[in-house]
Design an enzyme around this catalytic site. Structure first.
Site, PDB file in Angstrom:
ATOM      1  N   GLY A 133       9.062   3.673  -6.211  1.00 39.27           N
ATOM      2  CA  GLY A 133       8.649   5.065  -6.052  1.00 39.27           C
ATOM      3  C   GLY A 133       8.278   5.387  -4.618  1.00 39.27           C
ATOM      4  O   GLY A 133       8.532   6.505  -4.138  1.00 39.27           O
ATOM      5  N   ASP A 134       7.699   4.427  -3.916  1.00 39.38           N
ATOM      6  CA  ASP A 134       7.349   4.653  -2.512  1.00 39.38           C
ATOM      7  C   ASP A 134       8.601   4.784  -1.654  1.00 39.38           C
ATOM      8  O   ASP A 134       8.648   5.619  -0.734  1.00 39.38           O
ATOM      9  CB  ASP A 134       6.485   3.509  -1.999  1.00 39.38           C
ATOM     10  CG  ASP A 134       5.141   3.431  -2.701  1.00 39.38           C
ATOM     11  OD1 ASP A 134       4.685   4.475  -3.221  1.00 39.38           O
ATOM     12  OD2 ASP A 134       4.553   2.335  -2.729  1.00 39.38           O
ATOM     13  N   GLY A 176       0.853  -1.184   0.000  1.00 32.23           N
ATOM     14  CA  GLY A 176       0.000   0.000   0.000  1.00 32.23           C
ATOM     15  C   GLY A 176       0.885   1.228   0.000  1.00 32.23           C
ATOM     16  O   GLY A 176       1.885   1.286   0.721  1.00 32.23           O
ATOM     17  N   LYS A 177       0.554   2.232  -0.814  1.00 31.27           N
ATOM     18  CA  LYS A 177       1.470   3.369  -0.995  1.00 31.27           C
ATOM     19  C   LYS A 177       1.807   4.057   0.321  1.00 31.27           C
ATOM     20  O   LYS A 177       2.966   4.309   0.626  1.00 31.27           O
ATOM     21  CB  LYS A 177       0.886   4.376  -1.985  1.00 31.27           C
ATOM     22  CG  LYS A 177       0.711   3.829  -3.388  1.00 31.27           C
ATOM     23  CD  LYS A 177       0.619   4.935  -4.411  1.00 31.27           C
ATOM     24  CE  LYS A 177       1.954   5.611  -4.595  1.00 31.27           C
ATOM     25  NZ  LYS A 177       2.979   4.718  -5.183  1.00 31.27           N
ATOM     26  N   ARG A 224      16.388   6.204 -15.795  1.00 26.94           N
ATOM     27  CA  ARG A 224      17.082   7.450 -16.164  1.00 26.94           C
ATOM     28  C   ARG A 224      17.279   8.377 -14.971  1.00 26.94           C
ATOM     29  O   ARG A 224      17.926   9.415 -15.100  1.00 26.94           O
ATOM     30  CB  ARG A 224      16.326   8.169 -17.278  1.00 26.94           C
ATOM     31  CG  ARG A 224      16.247   7.382 -18.570  1.00 26.94           C
ATOM     32  CD  ARG A 224      15.806   8.255 -19.734  1.00 26.94           C
ATOM     33  NE  ARG A 224      14.630   9.034 -19.434  1.00 26.94           N
ATOM     34  CZ  ARG A 224      13.392   8.556 -19.450  1.00 26.94           C
ATOM     35  NH1 ARG A 224      13.163   7.294 -19.741  1.00 26.94           N
ATOM     36  NH2 ARG A 224      12.352   9.344 -19.185  1.00 26.94           N
ATOM     37  N   GLU A 254      -4.082   7.139  -2.754  1.00 30.50           N
ATOM     38  CA  GLU A 254      -4.938   5.971  -2.550  1.00 30.50           C
ATOM     39  C   GLU A 254      -5.984   6.242  -1.468  1.00 30.50           C
ATOM     40  O   GLU A 254      -6.555   5.315  -0.895  1.00 30.50           O
ATOM     41  CB  GLU A 254      -4.104   4.735  -2.207  1.00 30.50           C
ATOM     42  CG  GLU A 254      -3.381   4.170  -3.425  1.00 30.50           C
ATOM     43  CD  GLU A 254      -2.610   2.900  -3.150  1.00 30.50           C
ATOM     44  OE1 GLU A 254      -2.456   2.520  -1.972  1.00 30.50           O
ATOM     45  OE2 GLU A 254      -2.136   2.283  -4.117  1.00 30.50           O
ATOM     46  N   ASN A 308       5.630  10.113 -11.240  1.00 27.81           N
ATOM     47  CA  ASN A 308       6.440   9.422 -12.222  1.00 27.81           C
ATOM     48  C   ASN A 308       6.081   9.968 -13.599  1.00 27.81           C
ATOM     49  O   ASN A 308       5.246  10.878 -13.728  1.00 27.81           O
ATOM     50  CB  ASN A 308       6.284   7.898 -12.123  1.00 27.81           C
ATOM     51  CG  ASN A 308       4.879   7.415 -12.457  1.00 27.81           C
ATOM     52  OD1 ASN A 308       4.089   8.094 -13.117  1.00 27.81           O
ATOM     53  ND2 ASN A 308       4.552   6.212 -12.005  1.00 27.81           N
ATOM     54  N   THR A 353      10.109  11.287 -11.271  1.00 27.96           N
ATOM     55  CA  THR A 353      10.981  10.115 -11.295  1.00 27.96           C
ATOM     56  C   THR A 353      10.881   9.471 -12.674  1.00 27.96           C
ATOM     57  O   THR A 353       9.794   9.346 -13.243  1.00 27.96           O
ATOM     58  CB  THR A 353      10.602   9.114 -10.201  1.00 27.96           C
ATOM     59  OG1 THR A 353       9.234   8.728 -10.353  1.00 27.96           O
ATOM     60  CG2 THR A 353      10.789   9.736  -8.822  1.00 27.96           C
TER      61      THR A 353
END
Length: 277
Positions: free
Chosen positions: A224-225, A22-23, A197, A118, A162, A193
């Site tokens: 990412g989290d 979960g984020k 790269r 979320e 992102n 993000t």
């Protein structure tokens, strides 16, 4: 699985484990493991999954007294990962839709608030207004991409997206979906993000690009989290943005080297080791 399913396609894959995630949970654990003092606010169901998430956060050093139990089932995600580590995620939001800004008590001046999408966007907007009123540092990860009023976004110190989320927001604002154009449109710091790269951020001080670390990718879920949580912890502990982004980059890379989401959030010692290598 060998590749991610296309519309109408069924793809056979290997059995996977049921892992906590979960984020918001992932980001809270990432911040705590990097030395942050973290309180987590949200909702889970009165079920085994909710108990697992609560204990996972608590054992990582996160204060979960703000985690409320509600009647809806705990949120659940189905995560598909291909042979290259790329992922495709479907989420049943469940108890998350009951998360409320009212759960967050008085916000200390100078605190860092990290929010994600979320939970109901209107609750995020309410909390951002409260945070701005007391001088808190405000970070929002616009993931998954969902509509937020531009005036709510303009309260932020830093918006984190992102590339696909940046493209989506750019289309909503009639802009090119990159860090520079979103910064110009909203007048706030923006970090995008960019996977292998690296990351590009634009603030009032200019543009900053940091390349990604090269690692053996197992699973990109939660990268990412990890980036968001560690960035928040580093900023909260007084690091300048560039130094905080360097820690976040290392954390995001390390999260790709392990399967799962919350279990893949790295420890501070591992981040230090990668930065020193």
């Amino acid at each position: 699985m060998p590749h991610l399913p296309r519309p109408g396609e069924t793809v056979l894959g290997e059995a996977g484990a049921a892992l906590p995630g979960g984020k918001g949970l992932n980001q809270a654990i990432a911040a705590a493991r990097d030395g942050g003092t973290v309180r987590f606010f949200g909702c889970v169901g009165a079920d085994a999954n909710g108990a697992l998430l609560r204990e996972t956060a608590r054992s990582a050093g996160v204060d979960v007294t703000g985690l409320r139990e509600v009647e809806e089932p705990t949120g659940l995600a189905c995560v598909c990962v291909d042979a290259a580590g790329h992922n495709q995620i479907a989420v049943s939001i469940g108890a998350n839709k009951r998360a409320s800004a009212a759960q967050v008590e008085a916000i200390p001046p100078g605190a860092t608030l990290l929010l994600q999408m979320e939970v109901p966007p209107a609750e995020n907007a309410t909390l951002l207004a409260r945070g701005r009123a007391v001088g808190a540092r405000l970070l929002l990860n616009l993931a998954p991409a969902a509509a937020m009023a531009p005036e709510a976004l303009r309260a932020l110190d830093l918006l984190i997206l992102n590339e696909s989320e940046a493209a989506w927001l750019g289309a909503q604002l009639g802009q090119v979906g990159d860090a520079r154009s979103l910064h110009a449109a909203l007048g706030i710091g923006v970090a995008v993000t960019e996977g292998e790269r690296g990351v590009t951020a634009v603030t009032g001080e200019g543009l900053l690009h940091l390349p990604a670390h090269r690692v053996e990718v197992v699973d990109t879920v939660g990268a990412g989290d990890a980036w968001c949580g560690v960035l928040a912890a580093a900023l909260d502990q007084g690091l300048p943005l560039e130094a905080a982004m360097r820690r976040a980059n290392a954390a995001g890379a390390l999260a790709c080297t392990k399967p799962g989401a919350a279990p893949a959030m790295p420890q501070a010692a591992a981040i230090d080791a990668l930065l020193g290598s």
